[in-house]
Scaffold this motif. Structure first.
Motif, PDB file in Angstrom:
ATOM      1  N   ASN A 214       0.878  -1.179   0.107  1.00 20.75           N
ATOM      2  CA  ASN A 214       0.108  -0.156   0.024  1.00 20.75           C
ATOM      3  C   ASN A 214       0.604   1.307  -0.014  1.00 20.75           C
ATOM      4  O   ASN A 214       0.613   2.216  -0.717  1.00 20.75           O
ATOM      5  CB  ASN A 214      -0.903   0.071   1.235  1.00 20.75           C
ATOM      6  N   HIS A 215       1.907   1.001   0.796  1.00 23.28           N
ATOM      7  CA  HIS A 215       2.836   2.509   0.963  1.00 23.28           C
ATOM      8  C   HIS A 215       3.468   2.695  -0.542  1.00 23.28           C
ATOM      9  O   HIS A 215       3.655   3.873  -0.903  1.00 23.28           O
ATOM     10  CB  HIS A 215       3.909   2.077   1.875  1.00 23.28           C
ATOM     11  N   LYS A 216       3.878   1.539  -1.170  1.00 26.68           N
ATOM     12  CA  LYS A 216       4.622   1.695  -2.359  1.00 26.68           C
ATOM     13  C   LYS A 216       3.639   2.259  -3.333  1.00 26.68           C
ATOM     14  O   LYS A 216       3.980   3.255  -4.112  1.00 26.68           O
ATOM     15  CB  LYS A 216       5.023   0.491  -2.870  1.00 26.68           C
ATOM     16  N   LYS A 217       2.305   1.992  -3.570  1.00 34.37           N
ATOM     17  CA  LYS A 217       1.400   2.581  -4.240  1.00 34.37           C
ATOM     18  C   LYS A 217       1.251   3.978  -4.172  1.00 34.37           C
ATOM     19  O   LYS A 217       1.269   4.726  -5.096  1.00 34.37           O
ATOM     20  CB  LYS A 217       0.135   1.795  -4.016  1.00 34.37           C
ATOM     21  N   ARG A 218       1.395   4.256  -2.734  1.00 32.52           N
ATOM     22  CA  ARG A 218       1.378   5.995  -2.475  1.00 32.52           C
ATOM     23  C   ARG A 218       2.397   6.508  -3.010  1.00 32.52           C
ATOM     24  O   ARG A 218       2.476   7.566  -3.698  1.00 32.52           O
ATOM     25  CB  ARG A 218       1.195   6.159  -1.182  1.00 32.52           C
ATOM     26  N   HIS A 219       3.742   5.838  -3.117  1.00 35.18           N
ATOM     27  CA  HIS A 219       4.805   6.683  -3.385  1.00 35.18           C
ATOM     28  C   HIS A 219       4.985   6.788  -5.005  1.00 35.18           C
ATOM     29  O   HIS A 219       5.124   7.940  -5.502  1.00 35.18           O
ATOM     30  CB  HIS A 219       6.268   5.934  -3.165  1.00 35.18           C
ATOM     31  N   ILE A 220       4.525   5.806  -5.873  1.00 35.06           N
ATOM     32  CA  ILE A 220       4.167   6.042  -7.269  1.00 35.06           C
ATOM     33  C   ILE A 220       3.365   7.140  -7.406  1.00 35.06           C
ATOM     34  O   ILE A 220       3.288   7.903  -8.383  1.00 35.06           O
ATOM     35  CB  ILE A 220       3.797   4.645  -7.597  1.00 35.06           C
ATOM     36  N   LYS A 221       2.091   7.213  -6.805  1.00 38.64           N
ATOM     37  CA  LYS A 221       1.064   8.267  -6.922  1.00 38.64           C
ATOM     38  C   LYS A 221       1.667   9.557  -6.796  1.00 38.64           C
ATOM     39  O   LYS A 221       1.245  10.456  -7.797  1.00 38.64           O
ATOM     40  CB  LYS A 221       0.193   7.980  -6.131  1.00 38.64           C
ATOM     41  N   ILE A 222       2.506   9.685  -5.945  1.00 39.50           N
ATOM     42  CA  ILE A 222       3.205  11.276  -5.486  1.00 39.50           C
ATOM     43  C   ILE A 222       3.833  11.532  -6.669  1.00 39.50           C
ATOM     44  O   ILE A 222       4.049  12.642  -7.062  1.00 39.50           O
ATOM     45  CB  ILE A 222       3.857  11.314  -4.231  1.00 39.50           C
ATOM     46  N   ALA A 223       4.846  10.510  -7.065  1.00 38.99           N
ATOM     47  CA  ALA A 223       5.936  10.908  -8.164  1.00 38.99           C
ATOM     48  C   ALA A 223       4.953  11.106  -9.579  1.00 38.99           C
ATOM     49  O   ALA A 223       5.521  12.005 -10.281  1.00 38.99           O
ATOM     50  CB  ALA A 223       6.572   9.492  -8.599  1.00 38.99           C
ATOM     51  N   TRP A 224       3.925  10.532  -9.830  1.00 37.49           N
ATOM     52  CA  TRP A 224       3.404  10.857 -10.993  1.00 37.49           C
ATOM     53  C   TRP A 224       2.563  12.068 -10.947  1.00 37.49           C
ATOM     54  O   TRP A 224       2.699  12.898 -11.973  1.00 37.49           O
ATOM     55  CB  TRP A 224       2.352   9.707 -11.390  1.00 37.49           C
ATOM     56  N   GLN A 225       2.295  12.618  -9.700  1.00 33.17           N
ATOM     57  CA  GLN A 225       1.633  13.901  -9.537  1.00 33.17           C
ATOM     58  C   GLN A 225       2.689  15.050  -9.775  1.00 33.17           C
ATOM     59  O   GLN A 225       2.367  16.059 -10.591  1.00 33.17           O
ATOM     60  CB  GLN A 225       1.148  14.059  -8.360  1.00 33.17           C
ATOM     61  N   LEU A 226       3.834  14.569  -9.279  1.00 34.86           N
ATOM     62  CA  LEU A 226       4.785  15.820  -9.469  1.00 34.86           C
ATOM     63  C   LEU A 226       5.522  15.891 -10.887  1.00 34.86           C
ATOM     64  O   LEU A 226       5.774  17.019 -11.113  1.00 34.86           O
ATOM     65  CB  LEU A 226       6.361  15.477  -8.564  1.00 34.86           C
ATOM     66  N   LEU A 227       5.440  14.812 -11.416  1.00 36.33           N
ATOM     67  CA  LEU A 227       5.941  14.738 -12.840  1.00 36.33           C
ATOM     68  C   LEU A 227       4.919  15.379 -13.755  1.00 36.33           C
ATOM     69  O   LEU A 227       5.332  16.490 -14.619  1.00 36.33           O
ATOM     70  CB  LEU A 227       6.167  13.157 -13.517  1.00 36.33           C
ATOM     71  N   PHE A 228       3.554  15.372 -13.533  1.00 35.93           N
ATOM     72  CA  PHE A 228       2.577  16.265 -14.021  1.00 35.93           C
ATOM     73  C   PHE A 228       2.964  17.680 -14.074  1.00 35.93           C
ATOM     74  O   PHE A 228       2.853  18.119 -15.187  1.00 35.93           O
ATOM     75  CB  PHE A 228       1.304  15.545 -13.512  1.00 35.93           C
ATOM     76  N   TRP A 229       2.964  17.935 -12.996  1.00 38.53           N
ATOM     77  CA  TRP A 229       3.109  19.370 -12.779  1.00 38.53           C
ATOM     78  C   TRP A 229       4.554  20.089 -13.181  1.00 38.53           C
ATOM     79  O   TRP A 229       4.533  21.013 -13.592  1.00 38.53           O
ATOM     80  CB  TRP A 229       3.073  19.791 -11.178  1.00 38.53           C
ATOM     81  N   PHE A 230       5.619  19.197 -12.948  1.00 38.94           N
ATOM     82  CA  PHE A 230       6.534  19.547 -13.806  1.00 38.94           C
ATOM     83  C   PHE A 230       6.701  19.802 -15.168  1.00 38.94           C
ATOM     84  O   PHE A 230       7.035  20.864 -15.774  1.00 38.94           O
ATOM     85  CB  PHE A 230       7.884  18.340 -13.445  1.00 38.94           C
TER      86      PHE A 230
END
Length: 691
Positions: free
Chosen positions: A3-19
């Motif tokens: 579950n924690h790993k899934k949350r890490h990936i979600k945050i990374a994609w959000q940051l990538l989107f805004w970058f």
């Protein structure tokens, strides 16, 4: 753990989107601007190069034509040529062979295709082109409309060298141009020498492709038979001169450069050429040749450096994207761990555990967020305790408020009963007013029927006055205007009147007037307009002003016409009303006295009514009597009065129409002027009579 790993990936994609949102549009815009700036600069450089080439070749062609023109001038001044021209004019055949050899030598030396000698009367005396003897350019059915004949006429009339347009002539298979020069022998004009230009020499100039790369070429075009005709060979299409032509004034976007050049315009831009290829073209016009020139190069070759730059810029964009992706995931890994701790803490608080606290030591915004969470949970715990205390007292407060609402409801019921009583009384008053209004309306309608009954019947008026119309339009149900007509022996008495006021008061005055008029005219048989007016004036004053202290100021504005059908005369008298007369298309306004019938004002006692007599024997006559209701009507775009002058112009304008059509035109004009939303200002009465 998953579950924690899934949350890490979600945050990374959000940051990538805004970058990417921040970086990618800016980089694409910068790349786009750089590309188009470079393209514009290259286009400008190519256009300048094409312009230089076009100017060089235009100058070479102009110089070539000037040189050929000088050669013809030189040829016309050579004694051998002059002698040959003179011998051909007089028809001396003994020297013909010798002269032909001389002329052939000069033709080849100056590189002309043909030479012609033409006398001043248009007769062809010599031609290096076989089978052209005994032709007159002015009368020959085939040659008189050719450019060869035209250039001869211009040189013969203007006495100067002239160059023709490119065109077909019967003895050539391709269009050609001619130079004509008058020839003087011993100071006298003997005729004209005409030289046919060699097209191959122009080809040599046009086919110089220096500075045009691999795909560039020059097109020389002349207008012939409403087409753009190529007059020099193309680089990409051998033997195309005088074979390739293009339609002009087409709606498609191809060959616009050719069309603009032939029309004498100068410019540059992108175009699609005869091959269907996109090109950068520059077009201009050569006045000396009366032809257009287009210098062009394929965009594929011209923009080849830009395409390499475009590839480099795309590679830079992809490299930057990879860097942004790497940076986004790196930052995500740095902030993911404290965010996971905050998430677990939030879940426990959501389950009701308000004693839990989160322990994050970061000094950035996430650390501040953890402190805010801890403070929020402490506040929630305090609020929960206060809420429990408050709920204990809430039931007692609800009971008290319910009692207060019951009292308010009882008071509202009392007010509602009182309102119901008042509504019943208002309804009774409304019904009483409706009954009163209906009675008044019935009375006014009955009064209108009485007033209509005393007005003259149309059939009676038609019996003694066939050509007439009456336009009668009360403002209210009954009217203060009235009209009246009768026949006494061979005289017709016609009256139009405007009583003071309108509606019921005006109608009473009109009834009084009609009753008195019947007494004066029909019983006493008085037909003089002035006598009728004076009698009516006296009767009204006697009737209305019996008491000196009376405040009544009623009266009548009136126009009276007596038509003597036997003597063919009209007698008119007016009281603040006039007669508009038209005889034989001449218009005259005959005015009445400046006082009303029944007027009690002392300052007008000295004003007398008077008569005007009009003879209508053998004259086309039409006249109008009218009140001031039409001209005082408000309307139009500025909501102003119609005005007397405009009304008189309206009557003059419709006078030639049949009488009933005049009446309809008046009704239409009033409706248009008044509009749908304006009320009628006053009663209107208009009488028109044609004699």
């Amino acid at each position: 753990m998953p579950n924690h790993k899934k949350r890490h990936i979600k945050i990374a994609w959000q940051l990538l989107f805004w970058f990417l949102i921040i970086e990618f549009p800016a980089e694409v815009l910068l790349t786009y601007v750089s590309f188009w700036k470079a393209r514009e600069a290259l286009t400008e450089e190519i256009t300048n190069n094409l312009s230089s080439i076009a100017e060089r070749q235009s100058k070479q062609i102009t110089n070539y034509l000037a040189e050929k023109e000088r050669h013809v001038n030189t040829l016309s001044a050579i004694p051998e040529v002059q002698q040959a021209f003179d011998d051909f004019l007089i028809g001396d055949s003994s020297k013909q062979e010798s002269h032909e050899k001389t002329l052939l030598r000069y033709k080849e030396a100056f590189r002309y295709d043909n030479l012609f000698f033409v006398s001043v009367d248009g007769s062809l005396r010599y031609s290096s082109q076989p089978n052209l003897e005994n032709i007159n350019f002015r009368t020959h059915p085939t040659y008189k409309k050719t450019e060869l004949a035209a250039v001869f006429e211009r040189a013969n009339i203007l006495l100067q060298s002239e160059i023709s347009d490119f065109s077909y002539v019967p003895f050539t298979r391709i269009p050609t141009a001619f130079i004509a020069q008058p020839i003087r022998i011993e100071g006298r004009i003997k005729g004209v020498i005409i030289a046919q230009i060699n097209n191959s020499e122009i080809n040599e100039i046009v086919n110089d492709y220096t500075g045009l790369g691999k795909s560039g070429e020059t097109m020389l075009i002349a207008e012939l038979d409403e087409k753009a005709l190529l007059i020099a060979n193309l680089r990409n299409k051998a033997n195309s001169a005088f074979k390739l032509s293009f339609e002009m004034d087409q709606d498609d976007s191809e060959n616009l450069a050719l069309e603009n050049a032939v029309k004498g315009q100068r410019g540059s831009g992108l175009d699609t050429d005869y091959r269907g290829q996109e090109v950068i073209a520059l077009w201009s016009y050569i006045p000396a040749l009366r032809a257009g020139v287009v210098v062009k190069v394929d965009t594929a070759e011209a923009f080849e450096p830009i395409q390499r730059l475009k590839l480099i810029l795309i590679l830079i964009i992809f490299a930057t994207l990879l860097i942004v992706i790497f940076a986004a995931f790196s930052v995500a890994q740095g902030i993911a761990k404290p965010i996971v701790a905050l998430t677990k803490f939030a879940e426990k608080v959501g389950q009701g555990n308000l004693d839990e606290r989160v322990d994050i030591k970061s000094q950035n915004e996430i650390g501040k967020l953890a402190d805010s969470f801890n403070q929020m949970v402490g506040n929630l715990k305090a609020s929960k305790e206060k809420l429990e205390d408050y709920s204990k007292n809430l039931e007692h407060k609800v009971t008290e408020r319910t009692a207060e609402l019951s009292e308010a409801l009882e008071e509202l019921n009392n007010i509602n009963e009182e309102l119901s009583i008042n509504m019943t009384r208002l309804e009774e008053s409304r019904m009483t007013l409706e009954v009163a209004h209906r009675k008044i309306s019935d009375s006014v309608q009955y009064a209108q029927r009485i007033q209509s009954a005393v007005l003259p019947e149309p059939k009676k008026m038609e019996g003694f006055m066939p050509e007439y119309f009456v336009f009668y339009k009360p403002r209210d149900v009954v009217s203060g205007d009235f009209y009246w007509a009768t026949q006494v022996d061979d005289k017709i008495v016609l009256i139009n009147s405007d009583c003071t006021g309108h509606g019921v008061p005006g109608a009473f005055m009109s009834m009084i007037g009609i009753v008195i008029l019947e007494q004066i005219v029909e019983r006493e048989r008085i037909t003089s307009p002035v006598q009728i007016m004076e009698r009516l004036h006296a009767e009204i004053q006697s009737l209305l002003y019996r008491k000196k202290e009376s405040n009544i100021r009623d009266g009548m504005d009136m126009a009276i016409c007596t038509i003597d059908t036997e003597a063919q005369k009209i007698t008119f008298a007016g009281a603040k009303q006039h007669l508009l007369l038209m005889q034989n298309k001449e218009v005259e306004m005959i005015k009445g006295a400046k006082k009303s019938v029944g007027d009690r004002q002392e300052r007008r006692e000295d004003i007398k009514f008077f008569e005007s007599e009009i003879d209508y024997t053998d004259k086309e006559t039409i006249f109008y009597l009218y009140s001031d209701g039409f001209q005082d009507q408000f309307g139009g775009p500025k909501n102003k009065k119609y005005m007397a002058k405009k009304f008189r112009e309206l009557l003059v304008g419709i006078a030639s129409l049949p009488m009933q059509k005049q009446r309809k035109r008046l009704a239409t004009e009033l409706l248009v002027w008044k509009g749908k939303h304006r009320e009628q200002t006053d009663d209107i009465s208009i009488i028109g009579v044609r004699l």
